[in-house]
Design an enzyme around this catalytic site. Structure first.
Site, PDB file in Angstrom:
ATOM      1  N   HIS A  18      41.635  -6.840  -1.463  1.00 19.40           N
ATOM      2  CA  HIS A  18      42.929  -7.124  -2.066  1.00 19.40           C
ATOM      3  C   HIS A  18      42.886  -6.719  -3.538  1.00 19.40           C
ATOM      4  O   HIS A  18      41.815  -6.533  -4.125  1.00 19.40           O
ATOM      5  CB  HIS A  18      43.257  -8.611  -1.930  1.00 19.40           C
ATOM      6  CG  HIS A  18      43.368  -9.054  -0.500  1.00 19.40           C
ATOM      7  ND1 HIS A  18      44.496  -8.858   0.251  1.00 19.40           N
ATOM      8  CD2 HIS A  18      42.463  -9.667   0.314  1.00 19.40           C
ATOM      9  CE1 HIS A  18      44.309  -9.337   1.459  1.00 19.40           C
ATOM     10  NE2 HIS A  18      43.072  -9.823   1.534  1.00 19.40           N
ATOM     11  N   ALA A  40      19.055 -13.792   7.898  1.00 18.21           N
ATOM     12  CA  ALA A  40      20.139 -14.724   8.204  1.00 18.21           C
ATOM     13  C   ALA A  40      20.815 -15.219   6.934  1.00 18.21           C
ATOM     14  O   ALA A  40      20.156 -15.514   5.929  1.00 18.21           O
ATOM     15  CB  ALA A  40      19.588 -15.904   9.000  1.00 18.21           C
ATOM     16  N   ASN A  66      26.011 -10.907  19.582  1.00 20.81           N
ATOM     17  CA  ASN A  66      25.970 -12.315  19.953  1.00 20.81           C
ATOM     18  C   ASN A  66      27.298 -12.997  19.626  1.00 20.81           C
ATOM     19  O   ASN A  66      28.202 -12.390  19.052  1.00 20.81           O
ATOM     20  CB  ASN A  66      24.793 -13.019  19.257  1.00 20.81           C
ATOM     21  CG  ASN A  66      24.150 -14.078  20.133  1.00 20.81           C
ATOM     22  OD1 ASN A  66      24.851 -14.796  20.851  1.00 20.81           O
ATOM     23  ND2 ASN A  66      22.838 -14.181  20.079  1.00 20.81           N
TER      24      ASN A  66
END
Length: 206
Positions: free
Chosen positions: A125, A170, A95
């Site tokens: 990092h 979600a 999506n």
């Protein structure tokens, strides 16, 4: 223009370090910024032409991502730092607002459903201030199994692995391994229950 990963691995030490997960300095590299510029530029073209010429958008997408399988579908915008090193299985749907940050290998299985605004990150990092200031980083691969559903706004962190058939709720942040056939949510993402044998919301189709 299709970029051949195997050729780059043989000829470019920075690309080899990137995909081997070894320390490298992206900002001091002569080749890596150019590769990301090419990929991001192609993504921009894909996003601009998608609704006017979907066939051309798909051609550009498969040139950018040679490892994309048959029937892969997406909605713009997409934004990839590299198309090389990315594999996407057949029939996976992506999506809008899909983002992959950094290089390294990313494997997405077949028949996946990737919700809007999902992000996959592969770079780490340096933890100490001096090494990080010098620009050192390294990548860790991300592997997503087949028939995985990522809800909206999911973030997948370097080194994460998601097993087949699992659902990520979600807004979750996946930082480790999620086993197959699980429902997992949260930050950090944790398994809350196994997949049901059948969703009662779809009882009428049994």
């Amino acid at each position: 223009m299709t970029v051949d990963l195997n050729t780059l691995l043989e000829t470019d030490d920075d690309v080899r370090r990137l995909f081997e997960g070894r320390p490298m300095q992206y900002r001091k590299s002569e080749s890596l910024p150019d590769l990301t510029w090419q990929a991001q530029s192609t993504c921009d073209r894909i996003n601009r032409v998608f609704f006017e010429d979907q066939a051309e958008a798909m051609r550009l997408f498969h040139d950018l991502v040679p490892g994309a399988g048959d029937g892969v579908d997406f909605r713009p915008p997409i934004n990839l730092d590299y198309g090389i090193g990315l594999t996407i299985g057949d029939r996976t749907f992506i999506n809008k607002d899909f983002l992959i940050v950094g290089g390294g290998y990313v494997e997405i299985g077949s028949d996946c459903l990737i919700g809007p605004r999902c992000t996959i990150c592969t770079p780490n990092h340096a933890l100490d201030a001096k090494t990080r200031l010098d620009g050192w980083e390294h990548t860790m691969p991300v592997r997503i199994g087949s028939n995985v559903w990522l809800g909206a706004n999911v973030t997948i962190c370097p080194g994460a692995v998601i097993g087949n058939n699992s659902i990520i709720g979600a807004g979750s942040v996946v930082v480790g391994d999620i086993p197959a056939n699980s429902i997992a949510v949260g930050n950090p993402c944790r398994v809350i229950k196994p997949l049901p044998d059948h969703d009662p919301a779809f009882a009428e189709i049994e």
